[in-house]
Design a protein around this motif. Structure first.
Motif, PDB file in Angstrom:
ATOM      1  N   LEU A 152      77.807  44.061 -81.430  1.00 35.76           N
ATOM      2  CA  LEU A 152      78.764  44.970 -82.059  1.00 35.76           C
ATOM      3  C   LEU A 152      80.121  44.864 -81.378  1.00 35.76           C
ATOM      4  CD1 LEU A 152      76.485  48.140 -82.453  1.00 35.76           C
ATOM      5  CD2 LEU A 152      76.966  46.384 -84.171  1.00 35.76           C
ATOM      6  N   ASP A 153      81.014  45.790 -81.712  1.00 32.07           N
ATOM      7  CA  ASP A 153      82.331  45.849 -81.080  1.00 32.07           C
ATOM      8  C   ASP A 153      82.767  47.307 -81.078  1.00 32.07           C
ATOM      9  OD1 ASP A 153      84.776  45.135 -79.934  1.00 32.07           O
ATOM     10  OD2 ASP A 153      84.997  43.365 -81.205  1.00 32.07           O
ATOM     11  N   VAL A 154      83.991  47.559 -80.659  1.00 28.93           N
ATOM     12  CA  VAL A 154      84.507  48.937 -80.587  1.00 28.93           C
ATOM     13  C   VAL A 154      84.402  49.625 -81.947  1.00 28.93           C
ATOM     14  CG1 VAL A 154      86.590  50.320 -80.241  1.00 28.93           C
ATOM     15  CG2 VAL A 154      86.026  48.493 -78.633  1.00 28.93           C
ATOM     16  N   LEU A 155      84.756  48.897 -82.999  1.00 30.98           N
ATOM     17  CA  LEU A 155      84.703  49.447 -84.352  1.00 30.98           C
ATOM     18  C   LEU A 155      83.584  48.804 -85.154  1.00 30.98           C
ATOM     19  CD1 LEU A 155      88.501  49.320 -85.317  1.00 30.98           C
ATOM     20  CD2 LEU A 155      87.280  51.192 -84.190  1.00 30.98           C
ATOM     21  N   SER A 156      82.912  49.630 -85.943  1.00 25.80           N
ATOM     22  CA  SER A 156      81.934  49.152 -86.907  1.00 25.80           C
ATOM     23  C   SER A 156      81.891  50.160 -88.039  1.00 25.80           C
ATOM     24  CB  SER A 156      80.544  48.980 -86.258  1.00 25.80           C
ATOM     25  OG  SER A 156      80.095  50.207 -85.698  1.00 25.80           O
ATOM     26  N   GLN A 157      81.066  49.913 -89.033  1.00 26.54           N
ATOM     27  CA  GLN A 157      80.977  50.837 -90.159  1.00 26.54           C
ATOM     28  C   GLN A 157      79.545  51.247 -90.400  1.00 26.54           C
ATOM     29  OE1 GLN A 157      82.989  49.025 -93.516  1.00 26.54           O
ATOM     30  NE2 GLN A 157      84.295  50.799 -93.755  1.00 26.54           N
ATOM     31  N   SER A 158      79.367  52.522 -90.762  1.00 24.14           N
ATOM     32  CA  SER A 158      78.047  52.984 -91.156  1.00 24.14           C
ATOM     33  C   SER A 158      77.744  52.455 -92.552  1.00 24.14           C
ATOM     34  CB  SER A 158      77.997  54.513 -91.164  1.00 24.14           C
ATOM     35  OG  SER A 158      78.654  55.026 -92.312  1.00 24.14           O
ATOM     36  N   LYS A 159      76.517  52.587 -92.981  1.00 23.04           N
ATOM     37  CA  LYS A 159      76.146  52.109 -94.309  1.00 23.04           C
ATOM     38  C   LYS A 159      76.851  52.890 -95.408  1.00 23.04           C
ATOM     39  CE  LYS A 159      71.788  49.972 -93.065  1.00 23.04           C
ATOM     40  NZ  LYS A 159      70.337  49.820 -93.325  1.00 23.04           N
ATOM     41  N   ALA A 166      83.670  53.378 -80.908  1.00 25.96           N
ATOM     42  CA  ALA A 166      83.031  53.465 -79.591  1.00 25.96           C
ATOM     43  C   ALA A 166      84.079  53.156 -78.518  1.00 25.96           C
ATOM     44  CB  ALA A 166      81.857  52.496 -79.503  1.00 25.96           C
ATOM     45  N   PRO A 167      84.849  54.154 -78.095  1.00 25.14           N
ATOM     46  CA  PRO A 167      85.945  53.921 -77.149  1.00 25.14           C
ATOM     47  C   PRO A 167      85.501  53.381 -75.794  1.00 25.14           C
ATOM     48  CG  PRO A 167      86.122  56.100 -78.173  1.00 25.14           C
ATOM     49  CD  PRO A 167      84.770  55.557 -78.505  1.00 25.14           C
ATOM     50  N   LEU A 168      84.243  53.637 -75.423  1.00 27.50           N
ATOM     51  CA  LEU A 168      83.730  53.214 -74.113  1.00 27.50           C
ATOM     52  C   LEU A 168      82.891  51.944 -74.198  1.00 27.50           C
ATOM     53  CD1 LEU A 168      82.632  56.748 -72.840  1.00 27.50           C
ATOM     54  CD2 LEU A 168      84.762  55.538 -72.319  1.00 27.50           C
ATOM     55  N   PHE A 169      82.999  51.230 -75.316  1.00 29.86           N
ATOM     56  CA  PHE A 169      82.092  50.121 -75.611  1.00 29.86           C
ATOM     57  C   PHE A 169      82.023  49.087 -74.485  1.00 29.86           C
ATOM     58  CE2 PHE A 169      80.812  46.143 -77.760  1.00 29.86           C
ATOM     59  CZ  PHE A 169      79.614  46.578 -78.312  1.00 29.86           C
ATOM     60  N   TYR A 170      83.162  48.768 -73.880  1.00 32.07           N
ATOM     61  CA  TYR A 170      83.193  47.716 -72.850  1.00 32.07           C
ATOM     62  C   TYR A 170      83.158  48.274 -71.426  1.00 32.07           C
ATOM     63  CZ  TYR A 170      84.074  44.384 -76.565  1.00 32.07           C
ATOM     64  OH  TYR A 170      83.949  43.605 -77.698  1.00 32.07           O
ATOM     65  N   LYS A 171      82.854  49.546 -71.275  1.00 31.12           N
ATOM     66  CA  LYS A 171      82.774  50.153 -69.944  1.00 31.12           C
ATOM     67  C   LYS A 171      81.341  50.098 -69.421  1.00 31.12           C
ATOM     68  CE  LYS A 171      87.102  51.128 -69.990  1.00 31.12           C
ATOM     69  NZ  LYS A 171      88.023  50.350 -69.125  1.00 31.12           N
ATOM     70  N   ASN A 172      81.214  50.107 -68.082  1.00 31.73           N
ATOM     71  CA  ASN A 172      79.893  50.129 -67.462  1.00 31.73           C
ATOM     72  C   ASN A 172      79.713  51.435 -66.691  1.00 31.73           C
ATOM     73  OD1 ASN A 172      81.256  49.826 -64.954  1.00 31.73           O
ATOM     74  ND2 ASN A 172      81.145  47.586 -65.113  1.00 31.73           N
ATOM     75  N   ASP A 173      78.553  51.593 -66.077  1.00 29.79           N
ATOM     76  CA  ASP A 173      78.262  52.836 -65.353  1.00 29.79           C
ATOM     77  C   ASP A 173      79.284  53.110 -64.252  1.00 29.79           C
ATOM     78  OD1 ASP A 173      76.073  53.112 -66.966  1.00 29.79           O
ATOM     79  OD2 ASP A 173      74.571  52.856 -65.389  1.00 29.79           O
ATOM     80  N   GLN A 174      79.714  52.075 -63.581  1.00 28.32           N
ATOM     81  CA  GLN A 174      80.675  52.256 -62.490  1.00 28.32           C
ATOM     82  C   GLN A 174      82.017  52.781 -63.025  1.00 28.32           C
ATOM     83  OE1 GLN A 174      78.754  49.408 -62.853  1.00 28.32           O
ATOM     84  NE2 GLN A 174      77.314  50.137 -61.281  1.00 28.32           N
ATOM     85  N   ASP A 175      82.426  52.252 -64.172  1.00 30.54           N
ATOM     86  CA  ASP A 175      83.656  52.736 -64.805  1.00 30.54           C
ATOM     87  C   ASP A 175      83.537  54.222 -65.147  1.00 30.54           C
ATOM     88  OD1 ASP A 175      84.831  50.167 -64.816  1.00 30.54           O
ATOM     89  OD2 ASP A 175      83.836  49.674 -66.702  1.00 30.54           O
TER      90      ASP A 175
END
Length: 209
Positions: A152-159, A166-175
């Motif tokens: 996926l990516d930051v933006l996607s579409q529902s059916k 998903a603003p935190l899509f590329y963040k990890n636990d440490q972030d």
């Protein structure tokens, strides 16, 4: 209700943007945004991030009825501390009735697990989206959580055409640890999702809705 955008191009445009910038971008386009939460670990980050920019945003919580005591206490604290505008949806069947009918929480390899997931999560979510009619759906999914989400990516579409952000899509636990510390936000790890059971398993919400 849907937003007509080129999602592939928009994802490219949002590369390198901060979570706060992604939220601001989406809110500019939204007429009826919502944010979904299950009050799992690190949920205070996404709730704080979005509510800071849109304090009155509807916060959809589908309460399965199977949360731990710690999760309910954590939810109560966040709702009060962040003054969240929470809209709660619950399954149409009571937990007691379901325990008798399905014999408790079915294992993931049990054929009844699909029925269980439909009852406690998917049906209430579909009902909520149908009644609330959002055009933007903020969520806390991250790329490193499951194999499915890596595609996926930051933006996607529902059916139904709702723009999922998903603003935190590329963040990890440490972030997120750093974000929580910076903003003096609580966290809670005593959490259990009966529809997932295993941490890196999809519950079906983002694959079916």
């Amino acid at each position: 209700m849907s937003i007509n955008i080129d999602i592939d191009q928009a994802n490219k445009d949002l590369q390198g943007k901060s979570p706060a910038e992604i939220v601001a971008w989406a809110l500019e386009k939204a007429k009826n945004p919502i944010i979904t939460t299950n009050f799992r670990p690190y949920e205070s980050a996404i709730l704080h991030l979005v509510a800071k920019q849109r304090p009155d945003i509807k916060v959809l919580w589908v309460d399965s009825g199977y949360n731990t005591d710690a999760t309910y206490k954590f939810a109560n604290k966040l709702i009060e501390d962040l003054n969240l505008n929470v809209v709660t949806y619950i399954p149409q069947q009571t937990r007691a009735h379901r325990d008798v009918t399905l014999g408790g929480i079915p294992g993931v390899d049990d054929a009844k697990h699909e029925v269980f997931t439909e009852q406690v999560k998917l049906e209430p979510f579909r009902r909520a989206l149908s009644e609330l009619k959002p055009d933007v759906w903020f969520n806390a999914i991250r790329k490193d959580q499951t194999e499915f989400r890596q595609g996926l990516d930051v933006l996607s579409q529902s059916k139904d055409g709702v723009l999922k952000v998903a603003p935190l899509f590329y963040k990890n636990d440490q972030d997120l640890d750093a974000y929580l510390e910076e903003n003096n936000l609580p966290n809670e790890f005593d959490y259990f999702d009966p529809t997932k059971v295993e941490e890196h398993r999809e519950c079906g919400l983002h694959t079916q809705l």
